[in-house]
Design an enzyme around this catalytic site. Structure first.
Site, PDB file in Angstrom:
ATOM      1  N   ASP A 139      31.960  39.918  42.411  1.00 15.48           N
ATOM      2  CA  ASP A 139      32.880  39.951  42.227  1.00 15.48           C
ATOM      3  C   ASP A 139      34.219  39.383  43.921  1.00 15.48           C
ATOM      4  O   ASP A 139      33.380  39.437  44.720  1.00 15.48           O
ATOM      5  CB  ASP A 139      32.484  40.985  42.676  1.00 15.48           C
ATOM      6  N   GLU A 149      41.363  36.650  37.987  1.00 15.39           N
ATOM      7  CA  GLU A 149      42.510  37.581  38.021  1.00 15.39           C
ATOM      8  C   GLU A 149      44.196  37.034  38.194  1.00 15.39           C
ATOM      9  O   GLU A 149      44.575  36.021  38.908  1.00 15.39           O
ATOM     10  CB  GLU A 149      42.597  38.388  39.297  1.00 15.39           C
ATOM     11  N   HIS A 200      40.481  46.266  37.739  1.00 13.36           N
ATOM     12  CA  HIS A 200      40.349  46.769  38.797  1.00 13.36           C
ATOM     13  C   HIS A 200      40.683  47.853  39.407  1.00 13.36           C
ATOM     14  O   HIS A 200      41.614  48.545  39.280  1.00 13.36           O
ATOM     15  CB  HIS A 200      40.607  45.231  40.295  1.00 13.36           C
ATOM     16  N   GLY A 201      40.067  48.172  41.195  1.00 11.77           N
ATOM     17  CA  GLY A 201      40.644  50.054  41.446  1.00 11.77           C
ATOM     18  C   GLY A 201      40.680  50.966  40.929  1.00 11.77           C
ATOM     19  O   GLY A 201      41.854  51.297  41.069  1.00 11.77           O
ATOM     20  N   SER A 216      38.737  53.719  40.735  1.00 15.72           N
ATOM     21  CA  SER A 216      38.361  54.634  40.778  1.00 15.72           C
ATOM     22  C   SER A 216      38.891  55.206  40.786  1.00 15.72           C
ATOM     23  O   SER A 216      39.378  55.333  41.101  1.00 15.72           O
ATOM     24  CB  SER A 216      37.436  54.280  42.546  1.00 15.72           C
ATOM     25  N   SER A 245      34.722  51.939  45.200  1.00 21.48           N
ATOM     26  CA  SER A 245      35.337  53.229  46.342  1.00 21.48           C
ATOM     27  C   SER A 245      34.640  54.401  45.998  1.00 21.48           C
ATOM     28  O   SER A 245      33.752  55.044  46.509  1.00 21.48           O
ATOM     29  CB  SER A 245      36.454  53.844  46.092  1.00 21.48           C
TER      30      SER A 245
HETATM   31  O1  G3H Z   1      36.514  44.854  42.686  1.00 17.49           O
HETATM   32  C1  G3H Z   1      36.396  46.097  43.068  1.00 17.49           C
HETATM   33  C2  G3H Z   1      36.915  46.838  42.091  1.00 17.49           C
HETATM   34  O2  G3H Z   1      37.997  46.811  42.159  1.00 17.49           O
HETATM   35  C3  G3H Z   1      36.980  48.663  43.068  1.00 17.49           C
HETATM   36  O3  G3H Z   1      37.969  49.475  43.391  1.00 17.49           O
HETATM   37  O4  G3H Z   1      38.260  50.654  45.124  1.00 17.49           O
HETATM   38  O5  G3H Z   1      39.128  51.836  42.653  1.00 17.49           O
HETATM   39  O6  G3H Z   1      36.785  51.500  44.210  1.00 17.49           O
HETATM   40  P1  G3H Z   1      37.872  50.916  43.826  1.00 17.49           P
HETATM   41 ZN    ZN Z   2      38.724  44.740  42.222  1.00 13.55          ZN
END
Ligand code: G3H
Ligand code: ZN
Length: 311
Positions: free
Chosen positions: A82, A134, A213-214, A216, A259
């Protein structure tokens, strides 16, 4: 079965209108929790390992544990790097048995991002490893980004065809308003994602798997446990589950969760330690934490991403 790439997973996910979860693991114990959740729901799963986690656990331990998990469980499992920051780390993971790597050169301009990404693809593909890259800035809410046009710092749909064609990548991470960490939006801010951009991108790249991504969602019941037992994430706010489900039904084939894993895992550890002050057997604390991760992963798969039963 052996570890697999995400190729077939994404093809089926795209056609089936669901997404596969990529869950960040920071140690082997969390990995076991993730796999238990995926096995329980009979779902494909992606084990995502950041550069930091890779160093923390040790590449050989990660590889052997993932291989053992793939042998033990009759579900497709991909081992994914990742946010690889440079071609060197990507090459090291390709050589170390990873089946998928992400090169994150999104801070470079388009030409630089293409050049670095292509270098990784040229190394990975002949070795049977798939590559994610990305385009756009998946920021944190604390980042002040300059907004130049209606796309701002998000993925610009006009760039995606050139980027995918010239790099040869297998999946594309797009920026549509998600953010890393437990705080996706400012307190009081209405959560929203740029589904208009997602729509434009998928029209320009028919059949091509996109990545969020991101993503959560910061489940409030788990957050409450984390905070009740001494954690300090007041008013953390994630991506609403309905938005994740909507994205999964569109061209998003991979949804990244890190997260939420941490909130569940450490919330459960905090709780178990508070409730068992006289115990000093690690299993008393780590067992419930692993179960909490498995429950959360199973919930995402079955109720949000839609990949239950798709193994
Ligand atoms: O690459 C990892 C994820 O994008 C984590 O995102 O902080 O929303 O869990 P998150
Ligand atoms: Zn990420």
């Amino acid at each position: 079965m052996p570890l697999v790439t995400t190729k077939e997973m994404f093809r089926k996910a795209y056609e089936g209108g669901y997404a596969v979860g990529a869950f960040n693991v920071d140690d082997i114990d969390i990995m076991q929790g993730v796999l238990a959740g995926a096995a329980r729901t009979n779902s494909p799963v992606i084990i995502a390992v950041s550069e930091g986690a890779l160093k923390f656990i040790h590449p050989a331990y990660i590889r052997e544990a993932a291989k053992a998990a793939a042998e033990e469980n009759d579900i497709p499992i991909a081992l994914h790097l990742d946010h690889g920051k440079n071609p060197e780390i990507c090459r090291a993971c390709v050589d170390n048995g990873f089946t998928s790597v992400m090169i994150d050169a999104s801070s470079l301009d388009l030409a630089g991002n293409i050049a670095v990404t292509k270098e990784v693809v040229d190394y990975a593909h002949p070795r049977g490893v798939v590559v994610e890259s990305e385009l756009g800035a998946i920021a944190g809410i604390e980042d002040d980004l300059v907004v130049e046009d209606k796309y701002g710092h998000f993925t610009h749909p006009d760039d995606v065809v050139e980027f995918v064609t010239r790099t040869g990548i297998d999946s594309l991470a797009i920026a549509i308003g998600t953010a890393h960490g437990a705080y996706k939006f400012k307190p009081g801010q209405k959560p929203q994602l740029r589904f208009d951009i997602l729509e434009e991108v998928q029209q320009k790249l028919p059949g091509f798997p996109l990545v969020l991504h991101g993503a959560s969602s910061v489940p409030q019941d788990r957050l409450e446990i984390f905070n009740r037992y001494g954690g300090q994430l007041p008013e953390a706010i994630g991506i609403p589950e309905a938005m994740l489900s909507q994205a999964a039904k569109m061209a998003v084939c991979k949804i990244n969760v890190g997260s939420d894993i941490r909130i569940c895992y450490f919330g459960a550890i905090r709780k178990a330690m508070a409730e068992n002050p006289g115990k000093f057997d690690g299993r008393t604390f780590l067992g419930p934490a692993r179960d909490a991760v498995a429950d959360m992963v199973a919930d995402r798969i079955a109720n949000v991403f839609g990949s239950a039963g798709k193994a």
